[in-house]
Design a protein around this motif. Structure first.
Motif, PDB file in Angstrom:
ATOM      1  N   ILE A 304       0.854  -1.183   0.000  1.00  0.00           N
ATOM      2  CA  ILE A 304       0.000   0.000   0.000  1.00  0.00           C
ATOM      3  C   ILE A 304       0.892   1.236   0.000  1.00  0.00           C
ATOM      4  CG2 ILE A 304      -1.753   1.318   1.253  1.00  0.00           C
ATOM      5  CD1 ILE A 304      -2.736  -1.283   2.487  1.00  0.00           C
ATOM      6  N   ARG A 305       0.575   2.181  -0.882  1.00  0.00           N
ATOM      7  CA  ARG A 305       1.306   3.450  -0.915  1.00  0.00           C
ATOM      8  C   ARG A 305       0.465   4.538  -0.247  1.00  0.00           C
ATOM      9  NH1 ARG A 305       4.166   5.040  -6.313  1.00  0.00           N
ATOM     10  NH2 ARG A 305       5.710   3.655  -5.347  1.00  0.00           N
ATOM     11  N   PHE A 306       1.101   5.282   0.644  1.00  0.00           N
ATOM     12  CA  PHE A 306       0.489   6.425   1.311  1.00  0.00           C
ATOM     13  C   PHE A 306       1.188   7.680   0.809  1.00  0.00           C
ATOM     14  CE2 PHE A 306      -0.047   2.788   4.033  1.00  0.00           C
ATOM     15  CZ  PHE A 306      -1.307   2.926   4.593  1.00  0.00           C
ATOM     16  N   GLY A 307       0.418   8.681   0.399  1.00  0.00           N
ATOM     17  CA  GLY A 307       1.044   9.880  -0.137  1.00  0.00           C
ATOM     18  C   GLY A 307       0.211  11.112   0.128  1.00  0.00           C
ATOM     19  N   GLY A 308       0.882  12.266   0.053  1.00  0.00           N
ATOM     20  CA  GLY A 308       0.155  13.516   0.233  1.00  0.00           C
ATOM     21  C   GLY A 308       1.078  14.704   0.380  1.00  0.00           C
ATOM     22  N   THR A 309       0.511  15.805   0.753  1.00  0.00           N
ATOM     23  CA  THR A 309       1.082  17.128   0.973  1.00  0.00           C
ATOM     24  C   THR A 309       1.422  17.832  -0.334  1.00  0.00           C
ATOM     25  OG1 THR A 309       3.491  16.852   1.138  1.00  0.00           O
ATOM     26  CG2 THR A 309       2.193  16.205   3.043  1.00  0.00           C
ATOM     27  N   MET A 310       1.335  19.145  -0.292  1.00  0.00           N
ATOM     28  CA  MET A 310       1.730  20.015  -1.401  1.00  0.00           C
ATOM     29  C   MET A 310       2.488  21.173  -0.782  1.00  0.00           C
ATOM     30  SD  MET A 310       1.753  20.800  -4.645  1.00  0.00           S
ATOM     31  CE  MET A 310       0.409  20.108  -5.602  1.00  0.00           C
ATOM     32  N   GLU A 311       3.796  21.171  -0.967  1.00  0.00           N
ATOM     33  CA  GLU A 311       4.677  22.159  -0.353  1.00  0.00           C
ATOM     34  C   GLU A 311       5.272  23.034  -1.454  1.00  0.00           C
ATOM     35  OE1 GLU A 311       8.915  21.886   1.986  1.00  0.00           O
ATOM     36  OE2 GLU A 311       7.413  20.373   2.470  1.00  0.00           O
ATOM     37  N   ILE A 312       4.721  24.235  -1.622  1.00  0.00           N
ATOM     38  CA  ILE A 312       5.164  25.137  -2.688  1.00  0.00           C
ATOM     39  C   ILE A 312       6.415  25.900  -2.245  1.00  0.00           C
ATOM     40  CG2 ILE A 312       4.515  27.067  -4.174  1.00  0.00           C
ATOM     41  CD1 ILE A 312       2.796  24.648  -4.699  1.00  0.00           C
ATOM     42  N   GLY A 313       7.461  25.795  -3.012  1.00  0.00           N
ATOM     43  CA  GLY A 313       8.708  26.498  -2.688  1.00  0.00           C
ATOM     44  C   GLY A 313       9.788  26.113  -3.675  1.00  0.00           C
ATOM     45  N   LYS A 314      11.020  26.456  -3.371  1.00  0.00           N
ATOM     46  CA  LYS A 314      12.130  26.137  -4.265  1.00  0.00           C
ATOM     47  C   LYS A 314      12.414  24.636  -4.253  1.00  0.00           C
ATOM     48  CE  LYS A 314      14.736  30.485  -4.245  1.00  0.00           C
ATOM     49  NZ  LYS A 314      16.047  31.108  -3.938  1.00  0.00           N
ATOM     50  N   ILE A 315      12.974  24.140  -5.358  1.00  0.00           N
ATOM     51  CA  ILE A 315      13.400  22.742  -5.417  1.00  0.00           C
ATOM     52  C   ILE A 315      14.525  22.527  -4.412  1.00  0.00           C
ATOM     53  CG2 ILE A 315      14.559  21.025  -6.865  1.00  0.00           C
ATOM     54  CD1 ILE A 315      13.015  22.195  -9.253  1.00  0.00           C
ATOM     55  N   ASN A 316      14.355  21.530  -3.558  1.00  0.00           N
ATOM     56  CA  ASN A 316      15.383  21.198  -2.572  1.00  0.00           C
ATOM     57  C   ASN A 316      15.273  19.718  -2.216  1.00  0.00           C
ATOM     58  OD1 ASN A 316      13.812  20.807   0.143  1.00  0.00           O
ATOM     59  ND2 ASN A 316      12.933  22.651  -0.779  1.00  0.00           N
ATOM     60  N   LYS A 317      16.298  19.182  -1.609  1.00  0.00           N
ATOM     61  CA  LYS A 317      16.340  17.755  -1.294  1.00  0.00           C
ATOM     62  C   LYS A 317      16.102  17.477   0.186  1.00  0.00           C
ATOM     63  CE  LYS A 317      19.199  16.359  -5.201  1.00  0.00           C
ATOM     64  NZ  LYS A 317      20.386  15.601  -5.655  1.00  0.00           N
ATOM     65  N   GLN A 318      15.592  18.450   0.908  1.00  0.00           N
ATOM     66  CA  GLN A 318      15.333  18.271   2.335  1.00  0.00           C
ATOM     67  C   GLN A 318      13.999  17.553   2.549  1.00  0.00           C
ATOM     68  OE1 GLN A 318      15.412  22.326   3.621  1.00  0.00           O
ATOM     69  NE2 GLN A 318      17.649  22.411   3.769  1.00  0.00           N
ATOM     70  N   ILE A 319      13.975  16.662   3.520  1.00  0.00           N
ATOM     71  CA  ILE A 319      12.736  15.985   3.897  1.00  0.00           C
ATOM     72  C   ILE A 319      12.189  16.652   5.157  1.00  0.00           C
ATOM     73  CG2 ILE A 319      11.752  13.845   4.816  1.00  0.00           C
ATOM     74  CD1 ILE A 319      13.642  12.307   2.992  1.00  0.00           C
ATOM     75  N   ASN A 320      11.010  17.210   5.048  1.00  0.00           N
ATOM     76  CA  ASN A 320      10.336  17.806   6.205  1.00  0.00           C
ATOM     77  C   ASN A 320       9.548  16.692   6.895  1.00  0.00           C
ATOM     78  OD1 ASN A 320       8.628  19.129   8.003  1.00  0.00           O
ATOM     79  ND2 ASN A 320       8.407  20.934   6.686  1.00  0.00           N
ATOM     80  N   ILE A 321      10.137  16.119   7.928  1.00  0.00           N
ATOM     81  CA  ILE A 321       9.547  14.934   8.552  1.00  0.00           C
ATOM     82  C   ILE A 321       8.184  15.232   9.167  1.00  0.00           C
ATOM     83  CG2 ILE A 321      10.525  15.165  10.870  1.00  0.00           C
ATOM     84  CD1 ILE A 321      10.478  11.956   8.722  1.00  0.00           C
ATOM     85  N   ASN A 322       7.935  16.493   9.549  1.00  0.00           N
ATOM     86  CA  ASN A 322       6.617  16.838  10.092  1.00  0.00           C
ATOM     87  C   ASN A 322       5.512  16.654   9.070  1.00  0.00           C
ATOM     88  OD1 ASN A 322       7.026  17.356  12.753  1.00  0.00           O
ATOM     89  ND2 ASN A 322       7.291  19.559  12.537  1.00  0.00           N
ATOM     90  N   ARG A 323       5.823  16.900   7.822  1.00  0.00           N
ATOM     91  CA  ARG A 323       4.815  16.726   6.774  1.00  0.00           C
ATOM     92  C   ARG A 323       4.500  15.247   6.583  1.00  0.00           C
ATOM     93  NH1 ARG A 323       3.905  21.371   5.816  1.00  0.00           N
ATOM     94  NH2 ARG A 323       2.244  20.988   4.356  1.00  0.00           N
ATOM     95  N   VAL A 324       5.503  14.403   6.713  1.00  0.00           N
ATOM     96  CA  VAL A 324       5.289  12.951   6.638  1.00  0.00           C
ATOM     97  C   VAL A 324       4.508  12.484   7.863  1.00  0.00           C
ATOM     98  CG1 VAL A 324       6.408  10.707   6.425  1.00  0.00           C
ATOM     99  CG2 VAL A 324       7.415  12.709   5.309  1.00  0.00           C
ATOM    100  N   LYS A 325       4.830  13.040   9.042  1.00  0.00           N
ATOM    101  CA  LYS A 325       4.071  12.703  10.247  1.00  0.00           C
ATOM    102  C   LYS A 325       2.600  13.071  10.081  1.00  0.00           C
ATOM    103  CE  LYS A 325       7.798  13.139  13.671  1.00  0.00           C
ATOM    104  NZ  LYS A 325       8.348  13.967  14.772  1.00  0.00           N
TER     105      LYS A 325
END
Length: 415
Positions: A304-325
């Motif tokens: 099963i794949r879980f997905g979501g969020t839409m974070e508008i901003g510059k392209i970057n490789k950082q993972i915002n763990i709060n958004r995954v939470k």
């Protein structure tokens, strides 16, 4: 034989290559990465005629401002003095009207239904099993406010000729009898479908290369050469590529590519996250969208794949763990059986959806160059619209009548 050169090897560029090749073109695809993990690989895998409301819609601005105060919210615009973001935001606010939604609904429905039909044709033609399933999608909701919104949407959907049905919790439970549901109600969009995008993308690449389409990996375009209203060649660090026609389909990187040709293409990257849960405790047969949380849940290849969020901003490789939470914590509120853990960072996928200010894709010929087309800006429905977009681009290059009216998607609407 005419030759097309495509910038971008995502789902849009690859399906454009597919339909151009089918109609007799020689095709080069120039991809800046290695094709192992572009945006379509982590997609929720949904084909969604039900998504006939563009992102730029009434209430989205107010809702977005409220969500900006919550690091776990589904939608976030990172505050910035970036002039591109400011210009994009002003256009977004201007587009978020009832009139825009009503004007867009028919076109979004038509391109989604066209794409769904073309996926079935492609599955047979290419002989690829990528789990294409016509079970529809269940929109689950918990609050009276969202129930009112969803009932309003289903009324519009039926008027648009889409197959959709309101379900009580008990009716929804009968469709997924093994899963405990904690919901106020649901809408079953039986017009929708889903797939396993990883298999589809790898299969599409393999098919194209076997058919003679040249895919050049790790090949970044650094200059677009033109003369008297016509593109003459594309330059990379190593060599030049020529062709009779050219396509910009670089996803969230498209504005920078278009700028090389002196074109303004308002677009911002919208980062989304997804992760897989293997060997789930309970099987799902119909994908879910958790309405309030804006989370997608899709059965894929036994997982099963879980997905979501839409974070508008510059392209970057950082993972915002709060958004995954935020994704993880929302799931058991609707599906009490699914008490999933926050995945390790190495197991979290993220990608950048190209988002136009009015929430509609750019599809068609450039106003400035007679042999250049643009296909990007599909936001969350790029995978869903891949085949239809590719076919429309091929028709444009071939001078054929388009399969549908594409005026809504004109690339020059912000020039």
């Amino acid at each position: 034989m005419s030759k097309a050169t495509i910038i971008g090897g995502g789902v849009i560029g690859l399906f454009s290559a597919y339909y151009l090749h089918k109609s007799g073109w020689e095709v080069d695809v120039l991809e800046q990465g290695d094709l192992s993990d572009n945006c379509s690989f982590g997609n929720a895998g949904m084909i969604t005629p039900s998504h006939f409301v563009p992102l730029a819609s009434p209430g989205m601005v107010e809702q977005g401002i409220r969500w900006m105060l919550n690091s776990k919210s589904p939608f976030y615009v990172k505050p910035s003095l970036n002039p591109d973001l400011i210009r994009w935001g002003l256009k977004f606010v201007k587009s978020a009207t009832t009139k825009h939604v009503e004007r867009s609904a028919g076109g979004l429905r038509d391109i989604s239904l066209l794409s769904k039909a073309l996926y079935h044709e492609f599955e047979k033609d290419a002989g690829i099993d990528f789990g294409l399933t016509d079970n529809g999608i269940l929109m689950l909701y918990k609050s009276p406010k969202v129930e009112e919104e969803e009932l309003h949407l289903i009324e519009k959907a039926v008027k648009l000729g889409l197959d959709a049905q309101y379900l009580t919790p008990d009716q929804c439970q009968k469709l997924q009898p093994d899963i405990e549901l904690d919901i106020l109600g649901a809408v079953h969009y039986r017009c929708d479908a889903h797939m396993f995008p990883n298999k589809m993308m790898t299969g599409l690449v393999k098919y194209l290369e076997a058919e003679g389409v040249c895919i050049h990996r790790n090949t970044e375009v650094v200059k677009i050469n033109h003369d008297t209203g016509k593109i003459t060649s594309l330059s990379t660090k190593d060599k030049d590529f020529t062709g009779d026609a050219y396509l910009i389909s670089g996803g969230s990187w498209s504005p920078g590519i278009a700028k090389l040709a002196g074109l303004n293409l308002p677009l911002m990257p919208g980062k989304g996250y997804s992760f897989m849960v293997h060997n789930p405790v309970k099987p799902i047969t119909i994908p879910f969208i958790l309405c309030e949380a804006r989370v997608a849940i899709t059965p894929m290849n036994g997982s099963i794949r879980f997905g979501g969020t839409m974070e508008i901003g510059k392209i970057n490789k950082q993972i915002n763990i709060n958004r995954v939470k935020g994704i993880v914590e929302s799931v058991p509120k609707y599906l009490p059986d699914f008490k999933i853990r926050v995945p390790a960072k190495k197991d979290i996928w993220f990608g950048f959806r190209p988002v136009s200010p009015d929430g509609l894709p750019y599809i068609g010929m450039s106003d400035k160059y007679r042999n250049l087309a643009i296909a990007t800006g599909h936001a969350m429905i790029g995978l869903a619209l891949g085949p239809a977009t590719g076919k429309l681009i091929a028709e444009a290059f071939n001078g054929e009548k388009a399969s549908m009216d594409t005026s809504l998607f004109a690339p020059g609407r912000y020039q």
